[in-house]
Design an enzyme around this catalytic site. Structure first.
Site, PDB file in Angstrom:
ATOM      1  N   ASP A 532       0.830  -1.198   0.000  1.00 24.32           N
ATOM      2  CA  ASP A 532       0.000   0.000   0.000  1.00 24.32           C
ATOM      3  C   ASP A 532       0.864   1.246   0.000  1.00 24.32           C
ATOM      4  O   ASP A 532       2.068   1.194   0.264  1.00 24.32           O
ATOM      5  CB  ASP A 532      -0.951  -0.014   1.211  1.00 24.32           C
ATOM      6  N   GLU A 612      22.149 -21.652 -18.102  1.00 24.87           N
ATOM      7  CA  GLU A 612      21.207 -20.821 -17.334  1.00 24.87           C
ATOM      8  C   GLU A 612      21.913 -19.595 -16.753  1.00 24.87           C
ATOM      9  O   GLU A 612      21.366 -18.490 -16.728  1.00 24.87           O
ATOM     10  CB  GLU A 612      20.589 -21.653 -16.201  1.00 24.87           C
TER      11      GLU A 612
END
Ligand code: DGJ
Length: 731
Positions: A532, A612
């Site tokens: 928030d 990777e």
């Protein structure tokens, strides 16, 4: 720009593209007149009064049965005035009655943006913003005075609202409901957009028609919560990403909240946001004042994308503060999914070596490094290093990490305590518990009573000692349960506890920020349970979700993007099969999804193949190269990842000279149709060179109008969840 027209007592707030208008009418009632596309002149012509059965009239209007607060659009409706829609305020008088008849008293217009005592709030320079405060007084001599605060940042179409209630009378009163913003619409058919969720699937977009009755979301959990985000949007039925009028309310608060959209019997709409009323009771003795947390309000007359961009600009430039506001944040490796509780100093150093070989900036040691923490049952509250577990001191470990050229960050959960901890054994009364009853447990932990200053002080002392003990430049601030037992030994009225708790949390965060201005704090609450604008005032980024699956993250980040900027979204790559849902997605896809956030790793680099590792180095180089475009560009949602076969989003630079398009294929079929993604926000007359940032292929020249009309073709490919990132350069 703020204007006051004294003859009709009309207040107008103009932003770059919108106007907001109110009028203190002949009876002194503050009516809301208009919010929408920018106007000049007055919109009081919109008001039409009729006698409506069973809609009462104020005593001073008794001859005029057409004047009723039950239907008039108001700025701050109170219970007890004849308005039977949802009130913004319920004031309990000393005699037990609920009544507050507010009439205009005075107002003030000034340069700059107001601040709020003890609360986070939008900030702005003296020349960037203005403040309007309108003071209303109860007509019946109670001495209750209400000041409505409006802050305006015209350039980004932002208006903020807050309310201060003061008892200037001689008898007691109490607030049992106080919302910060109320918006009444006389006309219009709206959809309401809310963001629901749960742990691991936060902020899922939901759009539905506002119909008769009340659509309510909120949290009574003492935190803003995974279940509903404190963000509500009203959009005209036909509004899309690119067109139509829409309105947002976003709460600058991290505790319980309430947001409502109501259609009344006369097809008028009311939208409200503010503090949760559940367990809220705030006594106002003579001389006392209460300030409601702030709501950010915005209106877009050109669709939802612009509305989000207004909110993003507001949060990025006027809520997030400090050193990290304008800096590229460190790209980090977090130890959690790589080893959970199973680590020692050596293992952390191993992770750090891996992180440094991959080109990252920081390693974060997550949960498990302190007190008697072996698993998630013990140790919270004891923020001292478990040297036995680490096999070294913290300064030694951090020195080793810094020798590798990495910065160091650490996990804490300062608001919590385990019964099995020295802190709890020394201060059992510091936890929130109802006397004589067993507390509700969650993750086997209790919430500390942050409504008490001495509790906050004790936690501060421990945290400050930790942060001073060695160079810690990042903290992940976690919060892993909600508040159930609302009882404080320090409170005279238990109805004040939940709000005072949040004030205590803010005071601690403010103190830490002031004392350690270089520190970057990442908020977290089991992922995004406290995502928030209140937290963003103290923590420039927030871990978006504990769900790191790239496909689920598409939904989560899609919903999050309505109210929050990319720079605030904590997002990491983890291994496959994904630990939360077992899905397998390509590493490229995981990277592209994490790039719509802070981008980092949540794995053990020791488990990666050379191929990777090379891919991660490439991704990191791309994320660094486009950091400004990703974080400062306008964010545009190009599809709905729940319904559409391709998830797509675009970041466009302010001058529209460059853009970054990201796509993820969500469906794979034999002999499938060619799919196109329609772009937005480009310079319509220009040609753009479009190039896949990860491929050697040549750029394709595309007319912007065609990209925005017909779209850009996304290659059909074998396998699931293929993703691409394209760089667009205006020619
Ligand atoms: C919840 C967080 O969201 C996770 O990332 C991790 O930090 C755990 N807590 C640790 O307990």
């Amino acid at each position: 720009m703020l204007t006051y027209e004294s003859e009709k007592r009309i207040f107008t707030i103009h932003t770059k593209n919108t106007s907001y208008q109110m009028m203190a009418d002949s009876r002194g009632v503050l009516l809301h007149l208009y919010y929408g596309r920018r106007i000049s002149g007055a919109a009081d012509y919109l008001l039409r009064l009729y006698d409506r059965g069973f809609s009462g009239n104020p005593y001073d209007a008794k001859e005029d049965r057409s004047y009723s607060l039950d239907v008039l659009p108001q700025e701050f409706p109170c219970l007890g005035t004849g308005d039977h829609r949802r009130p913004a305020c319920i004031l309990e008088l000393e005699n037990g009655a609920s009544s507050c008849d507010l009439r205009y008293d005075s107002h003030e217009i000034r340069k700059g943006k107001y601040a709020l005592p003890q609360l986070p709030a939008v900030y702005a320079g003296e020349e960037e913003a203005e403040t309007l405060s309108i003071t209303l007084k109860d007509a019946w001599g109670s001495g209750i005075e209400v000041t409505l605060l409006y802050g305006v940042i015209p350039e980004i179409d932002i208006i903020t609202r807050s309310v201060q209630v003061t008892n200037r009378g001689s008898s007691g009163a109490a607030l049992t409901r106080l919302l910060s913003a109320n918006l009444d619409f006389l006309t219009g058919s709206f959809d309401v957009i809310t963001f629901f969720g749960k742990h691991g699937m936060e902020r899922v977009f939901q759009r539905e028609a506002v119909s008769h009755g009340v659509k309510m979301i909120g949290s009574g959990r003492g935190m803003s919560s995974h279940q509903y985000n404190p963000l509500m949007i009203l959009a005209e039925r036909e509004a899309t990403e690119e067109s139509g009028c829409c309105y947002a309310m976003e709460f600058v608060y991290s505790g319980g909240f309430l947001a409502e959209a109501e259609q009344d019997p006369f097809e008028q709409t009311r939208m409200q946001m503010g503090l949760a009323s559940e367990r809220f009771h705030w006594p106002l003795a003579p001389g006392e004042s209460f300030t409601a947390p702030e709501v950010i309000l915005s209106c877009s007359t050109s669709g939802l994308a612009k509305l989000s961009q207004n909110l993003h600009s507001c949060l990025k430039q006027h809520v997030i503060r400090g050193k990290w506001r304008d800096e590229i944040r460190p790209f980090l490796l977090n130890s959690w999914e790589g080893c959970y509780f199973d680590f020692n100093g050596e293992r952390i150093l191993e992770l750090a070596k891996g992180a440094s070989e991959l080109g990252l900036d920081m390693i974060v040691m997550d949960d498990g490094w302190f007190g008697s923490r072996r698993d998630d049952n013990a140790g919270l509250g004891d923020w001292t290093v478990n040297e036995e577990k680490l096999g070294c001191t913290l300064p030694e470990l951090v020195a080793g990490i810094r020798d590798l050229g990495l910065a160091f960050g650490i996990w804490v959960e300062p608001e919590m305590v385990n019964e099995d901890s020295d802190f709890y054994r020394a201060h059992p009364d510091y936890a929130l518990k109802v006397p004589g009853r067993n507390p509700v447990m969650a993750r086997n932990q209790l919430v500390l009573d942050f409504s008490r200053e001495e509790v906050v002080d004790a936690v501060y002392t421990q945290l400050a000692a930790l942060l001073k003990s060695c160079p810690i430049t990042y903290v992940k601030w976690d919060y892993n349960r909600c508040i159930e037992d609302v009882y404080s030994m320090g409170a005279a009225d238990q109805g004040t506890v939940l709000h005072k708790y949040i004030l205590g949390l803010y005071s601690l965060l403010e103190r830490i920020n002031r004392e350690f201005p270089e520190l970057l704090i990442e908020g977290c609450s089991g992922g995004g349970g406290r995502f928030d604008a209140g937290m963003l005032y103290y923590t420039p980024q927030i871990w978006c979700s504990d769900n790191t699956d790239a496909v689920d993250r598409l939904r989560i980040q899609h919903g999050t993007s309505f109210g929050y900027p990319v720079s605030a979204v904590g997002a990491h790559i983890s291994v496959c099969p994904n630990h939360q849902c077992g899905r397998v997605t390509p590493l490229r896809t995981r990277g592209i999804v994490a790039m719509a956030g802070t981008y980092g790793l949540e794995l053990d680099p020791g488990t990666l193949t050379e191929e990777e590792k090379e891919e991660i180095r490439r991704q990191l180089a791309v994320r660094r190269r486009f950091a400004a475009l990703i974080e400062d560009g306008s964010y545009l949602r190009l599809s709905d990842p729940v319904r559409d076969p391709i998830a797509a989003w675009l970041m466009v630079s302010e001058d529209r000279s460059e853009a970054l398009l990201s796509t993820v294929n969500l469906e794979t079929h034999f002999n499938d149709a060619q799919r196109y993604v329609r772009l937005q926000g480009l310079d319509p007359g220009a040609l753009y060179a479009v190039k896949d940032v990860f491929e050697e292929s040549a750029a394709v020249l595309c007319p912007a109008a065609a990209l925005m009309g017909s779209g850009f073709p996304i290659a059909r490919e074998m396998g699931e969840y293929g993703a691409h990132m394209f760089y667009l350069k205006r020619q």
